[in-house]
Design a protein around this motif. Structure first.
Motif, PDB file in Angstrom:
ATOM      1  N   LEU A   1      12.618  -7.568   4.580  1.00  0.00           N
ATOM      2  CA  LEU A   1      11.181  -7.741   4.803  1.00  0.00           C
ATOM      3  C   LEU A   1      10.486  -8.172   3.513  1.00  0.00           C
ATOM      4  O   LEU A   1       9.606  -9.034   3.522  1.00  0.00           O
ATOM      5  CB  LEU A   1      10.564  -6.444   5.331  1.00  0.00           C
ATOM      6  CG  LEU A   1      11.038  -6.010   6.712  1.00  0.00           C
ATOM      7  CD1 LEU A   1      10.510  -4.630   7.047  1.00  0.00           C
ATOM      8  CD2 LEU A   1      10.623  -7.014   7.759  1.00  0.00           C
ATOM      9  N   MET A   2      10.891  -7.573   2.402  1.00  0.00           N
ATOM     10  CA  MET A   2      10.293  -7.932   1.114  1.00  0.00           C
ATOM     11  C   MET A   2      10.639  -9.374   0.745  1.00  0.00           C
ATOM     12  O   MET A   2       9.794 -10.107   0.232  1.00  0.00           O
ATOM     13  CB  MET A   2      10.760  -6.957   0.029  1.00  0.00           C
ATOM     14  CG  MET A   2      10.199  -5.565   0.252  1.00  0.00           C
ATOM     15  SD  MET A   2      10.875  -4.191  -0.711  1.00  0.00           S
ATOM     16  CE  MET A   2      11.734  -4.876  -2.032  1.00  0.00           C
TER      17      MET A   2
ATOM     18  N   ALA B   1      14.285  -2.297   3.944  1.00  0.00           N
ATOM     19  CA  ALA B   1      13.059  -2.920   3.437  1.00  0.00           C
ATOM     20  C   ALA B   1      13.336  -4.253   2.747  1.00  0.00           C
ATOM     21  O   ALA B   1      12.480  -5.138   2.722  1.00  0.00           O
ATOM     22  CB  ALA B   1      12.351  -1.976   2.467  1.00  0.00           C
TER      23      ALA B   1
ATOM     24  N   TRP C   1       8.160  -1.634   1.772  1.00  0.00           N
ATOM     25  CA  TRP C   1       7.662  -2.983   2.005  1.00  0.00           C
ATOM     26  C   TRP C   1       6.178  -3.073   1.649  1.00  0.00           C
ATOM     27  O   TRP C   1       5.742  -4.004   0.994  1.00  0.00           O
ATOM     28  CB  TRP C   1       7.914  -3.351   3.464  1.00  0.00           C
ATOM     29  CG  TRP C   1       7.448  -4.695   3.898  1.00  0.00           C
ATOM     30  CD1 TRP C   1       7.428  -5.857   3.175  1.00  0.00           C
ATOM     31  CD2 TRP C   1       6.942  -5.030   5.186  1.00  0.00           C
ATOM     32  NE1 TRP C   1       6.948  -6.891   3.944  1.00  0.00           N
ATOM     33  CE2 TRP C   1       6.650  -6.412   5.186  1.00  0.00           C
ATOM     34  CE3 TRP C   1       6.728  -4.306   6.346  1.00  0.00           C
ATOM     35  CZ2 TRP C   1       6.140  -7.061   6.304  1.00  0.00           C
ATOM     36  CZ3 TRP C   1       6.233  -4.967   7.450  1.00  0.00           C
ATOM     37  CH2 TRP C   1       5.934  -6.333   7.426  1.00  0.00           C
TER      38      TRP C   1
END
Length: 172
Positions: A82-83, A79, A145
């Motif tokens: 993506l964050m 994640a 996310w």
């Protein structure tokens, strides 16, 4: 598992993952043209959660600690990129996702890592079990996310936008 050739199933699942990654890239690039809403943040993990029905099938099941490990790898490792690539901006009183030049590369990189991991894990578990493990990993990634996106979105929305206006039609 029937008469399905395992190598054909493997190739099909890899092609399916590539197709899904390309679709996500395409959808995310188009989404930056429309305002972000709470509904748009939460629908992907809610829709994805229906995939847990696969665990009704005994061939997909594995020990709980495998599921916890896969979820945590998705939550804490997958994640993160993506964050880092998700940014919001306010325009005309609405919140929009800012296009990230790195987002497509991040998704393709995650797909490459997933494919390599899949090859490694397939040596130790069945194809249905590895599918279940990678589903849980992906769910952990998407959920973290989206929780991140929700928190960032709420911080950007003006305070009066959080409270719904009373509707005159509901007065008895």
């Amino acid at each position: 598992m029937g008469n399905i050739n395992p190598s054909l199933l493997h190739v099909g699942s890899t092609l399916g993952a590539v197709f899904m990654a390309l679709m996500v890239i395409f959808i995310r690039l188009k989404a930056s043209a429309r305002p972000v809403t709470i509904r748009k943040i939460w629908i992907p993990p809610l829709g994805m959660s229906t995939g847990f029905a696969m665990f009704v099938v005994p061939e997909v099941r594995f020990p709980w600690w495998w599921a916890v490990a896969a979820f945590l790898v998705g939550w804490f490792i997958f994640a993160y990129p993506l964050m880092r690539s998700t940014k919001f901006e306010a325009r005309e009183g609405l919140i929009y996702a800012r296009r990230s030049k790195s987002f497509a590369f991040i998704l393709l990189g995650l797909l490459l890592i997933r494919t390599v991991l899949h090859e490694f894990i397939n040596q130790y578990v069945s194809i249905p079990q590895s599918g279940g493990l990678f589903f849980i990993l992906a769910f952990g990634m998407i959920l973290h996310w989206r929780v991140f996106m929700y928190k960032r979105y709420i911080r950007m929305v003006p305070p009066h936008a959080h409270t719904p206006e009373p509707e005159a039609d509901n007065i008895i």
